[in-house]
Design a protein around this motif. Structure first.
Motif, mmCIF file in Angstrom:
data_model
loop_
_atom_site.group_PDB
_atom_site.id
_atom_site.type_symbol
_atom_site.label_atom_id
_atom_site.label_comp_id
_atom_site.label_asym_id
_atom_site.label_seq_id
_atom_site.Cartn_x
_atom_site.Cartn_y
_atom_site.Cartn_z
ATOM 1 N N SER A 15 0.833 -1.210 0.000
ATOM 2 C CA SER A 15 0.000 0.000 0.000
ATOM 3 C C SER A 15 0.864 1.256 0.000
ATOM 4 O O SER A 15 0.612 2.200 0.721
ATOM 5 C CB SER A 15 -0.952 -0.023 1.191
ATOM 6 O OG SER A 15 -0.214 -0.093 2.396
ATOM 7 N N VAL A 17 2.925 4.022 -2.778
ATOM 8 C CA VAL A 17 2.421 5.018 -3.744
ATOM 9 C C VAL A 17 1.370 4.392 -4.667
ATOM 10 O O VAL A 17 0.272 4.930 -4.846
ATOM 11 C CB VAL A 17 3.604 5.581 -4.580
ATOM 12 C CG1 VAL A 17 3.092 6.502 -5.694
ATOM 13 C CG2 VAL A 17 4.585 6.320 -3.686
ATOM 14 N N GLY A 19 -0.012 1.057 -4.582
ATOM 15 C CA GLY A 19 -1.070 0.285 -3.914
ATOM 16 C C GLY A 19 -2.151 1.204 -3.365
ATOM 17 O O GLY A 19 -3.354 0.942 -3.511
ATOM 18 N N ASP A 37 -0.134 -4.748 4.043
ATOM 19 C CA ASP A 37 1.228 -4.254 3.783
ATOM 20 C C ASP A 37 2.021 -4.541 5.047
ATOM 21 O O ASP A 37 1.553 -4.231 6.147
ATOM 22 C CB ASP A 37 1.184 -2.741 3.503
ATOM 23 C CG ASP A 37 2.521 -2.192 3.027
ATOM 24 O OD1 ASP A 37 2.572 -1.624 1.924
ATOM 25 O OD2 ASP A 37 3.531 -2.320 3.774
ATOM 26 N N ALA A 91 3.723 -4.604 -4.653
ATOM 27 C CA ALA A 91 4.865 -4.751 -3.741
ATOM 28 C C ALA A 91 6.123 -4.226 -4.430
ATOM 29 O O ALA A 91 6.114 -3.964 -5.633
ATOM 30 C CB ALA A 91 5.017 -6.223 -3.377
ATOM 31 N N PRO A 92 7.226 -4.080 -3.676
ATOM 32 C CA PRO A 92 8.456 -3.551 -4.272
ATOM 33 C C PRO A 92 8.894 -4.327 -5.529
ATOM 34 O O PRO A 92 8.643 -5.535 -5.649
ATOM 35 C CB PRO A 92 9.482 -3.694 -3.151
ATOM 36 C CG PRO A 92 8.664 -3.604 -1.896
ATOM 37 C CD PRO A 92 7.370 -4.306 -2.229
ATOM 38 N N THR A 119 3.646 -4.390 -11.482
ATOM 39 C CA THR A 119 5.045 -4.244 -11.901
ATOM 40 C C THR A 119 5.229 -3.284 -13.073
ATOM 41 O O THR A 119 4.450 -3.289 -14.022
ATOM 42 C CB THR A 119 5.670 -5.604 -12.275
ATOM 43 O OG1 THR A 119 7.016 -5.365 -12.691
ATOM 44 C CG2 THR A 119 4.944 -6.306 -13.410
ATOM 45 N N PRO A 142 -0.228 0.179 -13.928
ATOM 46 C CA PRO A 142 -0.940 1.466 -13.928
ATOM 47 C C PRO A 142 0.043 2.637 -13.975
ATOM 48 O O PRO A 142 1.254 2.437 -14.030
ATOM 49 C CB PRO A 142 -1.608 1.439 -12.557
ATOM 50 C CG PRO A 142 -0.547 0.800 -11.697
ATOM 51 C CD PRO A 142 0.176 -0.197 -12.554
HETATM 52 N N1 LIG Z 1 5.930 4.528 -8.290
HETATM 53 C C1 LIG Z 1 5.538 4.497 -9.561
HETATM 54 O O1 LIG Z 1 5.565 5.508 -10.263
HETATM 55 C C2 LIG Z 1 5.029 3.224 -10.158
HETATM 56 C C3 LIG Z 1 5.307 1.969 -9.613
HETATM 57 N N2 LIG Z 1 4.767 0.847 -10.184
HETATM 58 C C4 LIG Z 1 5.014 -0.490 -9.624
HETATM 59 O O2 LIG Z 1 4.196 -0.651 -8.460
HETATM 60 C C5 LIG Z 1 4.858 -1.496 -7.515
HETATM 61 C C6 LIG Z 1 4.944 -0.783 -6.186
HETATM 62 O O3 LIG Z 1 5.691 0.397 -6.362
HETATM 63 P P1 LIG Z 1 5.510 1.674 -5.416
HETATM 64 O O4 LIG Z 1 4.125 1.739 -4.896
HETATM 65 O O5 LIG Z 1 6.069 2.811 -6.152
HETATM 66 O O6 LIG Z 1 6.494 1.321 -4.224
HETATM 67 P P2 LIG Z 1 6.442 1.854 -2.707
HETATM 68 O O7 LIG Z 1 7.817 1.688 -2.191
HETATM 69 O O8 LIG Z 1 5.792 3.171 -2.640
HETATM 70 O O9 LIG Z 1 5.464 0.797 -2.012
HETATM 71 C C7 LIG Z 1 5.764 -0.552 -1.881
HETATM 72 C C8 LIG Z 1 5.007 -1.055 -0.670
HETATM 73 O O10 LIG Z 1 5.189 -2.460 -0.589
HETATM 74 C C9 LIG Z 1 5.348 -2.794 0.784
HETATM 75 N N3 LIG Z 1 6.029 -4.076 0.889
HETATM 76 C C10 LIG Z 1 7.279 -4.350 1.281
HETATM 77 N N4 LIG Z 1 7.513 -5.682 1.225
HETATM 78 C C11 LIG Z 1 6.355 -6.251 0.803
HETATM 79 C C12 LIG Z 1 5.943 -7.577 0.558
HETATM 80 N N5 LIG Z 1 6.765 -8.608 0.738
HETATM 81 N N6 LIG Z 1 4.681 -7.766 0.115
HETATM 82 C C13 LIG Z 1 3.822 -6.746 -0.081
HETATM 83 N N7 LIG Z 1 4.160 -5.464 0.129
HETATM 84 C C14 LIG Z 1 5.411 -5.230 0.569
HETATM 85 C C15 LIG Z 1 6.101 -1.643 1.393
HETATM 86 O O11 LIG Z 1 5.904 -1.599 2.804
HETATM 87 C C16 LIG Z 1 5.489 -0.458 0.657
HETATM 88 O O12 LIG Z 1 4.394 0.085 1.352
HETATM 89 C C17 LIG Z 1 6.203 -1.867 -8.128
HETATM 90 O O13 LIG Z 1 6.090 -3.102 -8.776
HETATM 91 C C18 LIG Z 1 6.433 -0.747 -9.148
HETATM 92 O O14 LIG Z 1 7.242 -1.126 -10.225
HETATM 93 C C19 LIG Z 1 3.911 0.908 -11.275
HETATM 94 C C20 LIG Z 1 3.608 2.117 -11.834
HETATM 95 C C21 LIG Z 1 4.194 3.356 -11.368
#
Ligand SMILES: NC(=O)C1=CN([C@@H]2O[C@H](COP(=O)(O)OP(=O)(O)OC[C@H]3O[C@@H](n4cnc5c(N)ncnc54)[C@H](O)[C@@H]3O)[C@@H](O)[C@H]2O)C=CC1
Ligand SMILES: C[N+](C)(C)CC(=O)CC(=O)[O-]
Length: 321
Positions: A15, A17, A19, A37, A91-92, A119, A142
């Protein structure tokens, strides 16, 4: 093979950015949402993000019964997915982590519940390798902010059923999105491949001292960025060929592709380059917080989306055209 497409309960794993963006979109569409999360303080952070996004969602229009109160935060993966009609993992971006996580998610989920991953460019055949019923597993990539931007790239892996891709497209449409089926499983899919090429060149420009981060952003937002919101590169360049169109454009500007305008391989991420990018963007951000900038961005996006919708209607286009 049939998959659940009439969804009432949406599960979100991770959850951060992205999620939280999915949770906000699903809540705004009147769904019950279950989130998980593992980070300490994740629930409070998620609820704060939803609160920051909600005014924009109210302006965009909520579904009947939509409410942030319909979010339930749970303590385990199994609790999160057990009763879900649709599951979205955010997730990361680590292959080993996603692989292990999807093995657990898919083992606990209903066998006909679709599972999407956010992803940005990992291959579904790889991270769904250990999934139970991998035929229902897709990528649903997304764009940030997920609760306002319509695009979602949908990609199947080697074991994904074609019907699952179509069913996922249907679900994402029901959430007000504009799915784009990426027919070949390639790293970075379509959009991030394009965005990364731009990002690499931008880093070279900073690294070489050609421009600051602010000047590079100006080069986008006062020019191509404005027209990109309603017309992509190919149609834009067709108009740039005048009445003779794309063939003339190719003849005139195609040879410039051989000129050394672009570097393509990324520059080395030295401490100097990282500092320059961080200091440049800190200056651009000024005294505004990230939450303030998110609300500013959301209002701009709503204005742009509203204006495009109105203008498309006037010219006989549907919004998804
Ligand atoms: N930030 C962006 O602009 C975009 C990111 N994405 C993709 O979305 C996914 C998430 O990225 P963000 O939200 O940016 O990262 P983020 O770092 O903001 O959030 C990741 C979340 O996953 C949690 N987490 C840690 N270990 C975990 C586990 N084992 N299982 C479930 N959750 C866990 C963390 O506590 C954190 O809240 C990645 O695959 C990324 O490539 C996709 C589109 C755009
Ligand atoms: C930087 N990024 C690769 C995580 C970006 C995306 O995946 C999409 C976006 O929102 O730009």
């Amino acid at each position: 093979m049939s998959f659940i497409t009439q969804i009432k309960t949406f599960a979100a794993l991770g959850s951060g950015v992205i999620g939280s963006g999915w949770v906000a979109r699903a809540l705004a569409h009147g769904l019950d949402v279950i989130a998980w999360d593992p980070a300490p303080g994740a629930e409070a952070a998620l609820r704060a993000r939803i609160a920051n996004a909600w005014p924009a969602l109210e302006k965009a229009g909520l579904a009947p019964g939509a409410s942030p109160d319909r979010l339930r935060f749970v303590a385990t993966i199994e609790e999160c997915v057990r009763d879900a009609d649709f599951i979205q993992e955010s997730a990361p971006e680590r292959l080993d982590l996603k692989c292990e996580l999807h093995a657990k998610i898919s083992a606990a989920a209903k066998p006909n519940a679709l599972i999407g991953s956010s992803t940005s460019g990992l291959l579904p055949s790889e991270f769904y390798a250990d999934a139970t019923h991998p035929e229902r597993c897709v990528v649903g990539h997304p764009f940030n902010p997920v609760y306002l931007l319509p695009l979602v790239e949908v990609v199947g892996g080697a074991k994904t059923a074609p019907e699952a891709v179509q069913a996922a497209i249907q679900v994402y449409q029901s959430l007000g999105m504009r799915p784009l089926h990426v027919r070949k499983e390639v790293p970075g899919f379509i959009a991030d491949r394009l965005l990364e090429a731009l990002w690499r060149e931008a880093l070279h420009l900073v690294n070489d001292g050609v421009a600051s981060t602010g000047e590079i952003d100006d080069a986008i937002r006062f020019g191509a960025g404005l027209r990109w919101s309603f017309m992509g590169t190919f149609l834009t360049y067709t108009l740039a060929g005048g009445n003779a169109g794309m063939r003339h454009f190719m003849a005139q500007f195609g040879p410039a592709l051989q000129l050394p305008w672009t570097y393509l391989p990324a520059p080395e991420l030295t401490d100097t380059l990282i500092d320059r990018v961080v200091e440049g963007t800190a200056e651009q951000q000024g005294s505004r917080s990230i939450a303030e900038l998110e609300r500013y961005r959301d209002d701009c996006l709503l204005a742009v989306l509203g204006a495009i919708k109105e203008t498309k209607t006037k010219h006989g286009f549907a919004f998804a055209d």
